[in-house]
Design an enzyme around this catalytic site. Structure first.
Site, PDB file in Angstrom:
ATOM      1  N   HIS A 174      -3.534  -2.453   6.379  1.00  0.00           N
ATOM      2  CA  HIS A 174      -2.850  -3.745   6.532  1.00  0.00           C
ATOM      3  C   HIS A 174      -3.345  -4.457   7.790  1.00  0.00           C
ATOM      4  O   HIS A 174      -3.628  -5.658   7.775  1.00  0.00           O
ATOM      5  CB  HIS A 174      -1.332  -3.554   6.687  1.00  0.00           C
ATOM      6  N   LYS A 221      14.228  -2.874  -5.392  1.00  0.00           N
ATOM      7  CA  LYS A 221      13.296  -1.805  -4.992  1.00  0.00           C
ATOM      8  C   LYS A 221      13.958  -1.059  -3.837  1.00  0.00           C
ATOM      9  O   LYS A 221      14.472  -1.697  -2.930  1.00  0.00           O
ATOM     10  CB  LYS A 221      12.007  -2.439  -4.465  1.00  0.00           C
ATOM     11  N   ARG A 275      -8.185  -3.346  -2.587  1.00  0.00           N
ATOM     12  CA  ARG A 275      -8.827  -2.050  -2.327  1.00  0.00           C
ATOM     13  C   ARG A 275      -9.744  -1.710  -3.504  1.00  0.00           C
ATOM     14  O   ARG A 275     -10.863  -2.179  -3.586  1.00  0.00           O
ATOM     15  CB  ARG A 275      -7.772  -0.965  -2.112  1.00  0.00           C
ATOM     16  N   SER A 331       0.537   2.772   1.665  1.00  0.00           N
ATOM     17  CA  SER A 331       1.778   3.162   2.341  1.00  0.00           C
ATOM     18  C   SER A 331       2.331   4.432   1.711  1.00  0.00           C
ATOM     19  O   SER A 331       2.851   5.308   2.400  1.00  0.00           O
ATOM     20  CB  SER A 331       2.823   2.042   2.223  1.00  0.00           C
TER      21      SER A 331
HETATM   22  O1  PNS Z   1       2.851  -4.474  -0.533  1.00  0.00           O
HETATM   23  P1  PNS Z   1       3.209  -4.860  -1.921  1.00  0.00           P
HETATM   24  O2  PNS Z   1       4.261  -3.926  -2.487  1.00  0.00           O
HETATM   25  O3  PNS Z   1       2.016  -5.027  -2.810  1.00  0.00           O
HETATM   26  O4  PNS Z   1       3.897  -6.316  -1.785  1.00  0.00           O
HETATM   27  C1  PNS Z   1       4.404  -6.948  -2.894  1.00  0.00           C
HETATM   28  C2  PNS Z   1       4.940  -8.374  -2.614  1.00  0.00           C
HETATM   29  C3  PNS Z   1       6.138  -8.344  -1.689  1.00  0.00           C
HETATM   30  C4  PNS Z   1       3.848  -9.215  -2.019  1.00  0.00           C
HETATM   31  C5  PNS Z   1       5.296  -8.848  -4.040  1.00  0.00           C
HETATM   32  O5  PNS Z   1       6.180  -7.967  -4.634  1.00  0.00           O
HETATM   33  C6  PNS Z   1       5.879 -10.244  -4.087  1.00  0.00           C
HETATM   34  O6  PNS Z   1       5.170 -11.213  -3.984  1.00  0.00           O
HETATM   35  N1  PNS Z   1       7.220 -10.314  -4.251  1.00  0.00           N
HETATM   36  C7  PNS Z   1       7.957 -11.555  -4.351  1.00  0.00           C
HETATM   37  C8  PNS Z   1       8.366 -11.904  -5.783  1.00  0.00           C
HETATM   38  C9  PNS Z   1       7.328 -12.801  -6.415  1.00  0.00           C
HETATM   39  O7  PNS Z   1       7.051 -13.882  -5.947  1.00  0.00           O
HETATM   40  N2  PNS Z   1       6.665 -12.280  -7.476  1.00  0.00           N
HETATM   41  C10 PNS Z   1       5.504 -12.927  -8.069  1.00  0.00           C
HETATM   42  C11 PNS Z   1       5.805 -13.999  -9.079  1.00  0.00           C
HETATM   43  S1  PNS Z   1       6.077 -13.373 -10.650  1.00  0.00           S
END
Ligand code: PNS
Length: 158
Positions: free
Chosen positions: A17, A41, A90, A128
């Site tokens: 990150h 979650k 990645r 993570s």
């Molecule tokens: O580190 P991660 O788990 O890949 O992060 C995920 C995150 C927080 C970026 C993702 O879950 C997210 O964007 N959540 C917000 C909800 C949203 O906007 N979803 C996409 C539209 S369908």
């Protein structure tokens, strides 16, 4: 001012990150590292813990700051007047999910781009989840998480 958002769960923050955050911060004026809070979650660390670890880790990056958001990322990005969302990619396995998110977000707001940075070669295997598994089983996580928070993370998962 060009604002970018770097979103994630950061549960916990990893060196991968930070690599993306440092590189993205060089490409914009203001980088908001945004912790996604999702009540459905169950994260291992609380939002407050994730925030403190991130703040400690990015303290040396003058144009980066930490924030939290709930709900849709695109709405948060719009509220912060961000020009782009930046994410790390990645392996090929990230691509399908990230492409779906990027296209959905583009459909929701044409004006906000999603920018992908390829993860550094040393971090392409890192997640993570892997850090959590290693740390909770006594594995060595030096180098996998920022030095500034190594002891905090070890203490948390021990
Ligand atoms: O580190 P991660 O788990 O890949 O992060 C995920 C995150 C927080 C970026 C993702 O879950 C997210 O964007 N959540 C917000 C909800 C949203 O906007 N979803 C996409 C539209 S369908």
């Amino acid at each position: 001012m060009k604002t970018w958002i770097c979103p994630g769960s950061f549960d916990p923050v990893t060196s991968g990150h930070i690599d993306i955050i440092k590189r993205a911060a060089k490409m914009c004026d203001r980088l908001i590292v945004a912790i996604g809070i999702n009540d459905k979650k169950a994260p291992f660390l609380t939002a407050g813990e994730r925030r403190r670890l991130l703040e400690k880790s990015i303290a040396g990056i003058p144009n980066a700051e930490v924030d939290e958001f709930q709900g849709l990322l695109i709405e948060y990005a719009r509220k912060m007047e961000a020009a782009a969302i930046v994410k790390g990619l990645r392996a090929v396995s990230d691509y399908e999910y990230e492409l779906q998110m990027a296209l959905l977000n583009k459909r929701l707001d044409e004006g906000i781009e999603t920018i992908f940075l390829m993860s550094g070669i040393n971090f392409s295997f890192l997640s993570s989840r892997a850090v959590r598994e290693l740390a909770s089983n006594g594995g060595d996580i030096r180098g996998l998480v920022p030095d500034e928070v190594l002891d905090d993370i070890m203490a948390k998962y021990r």
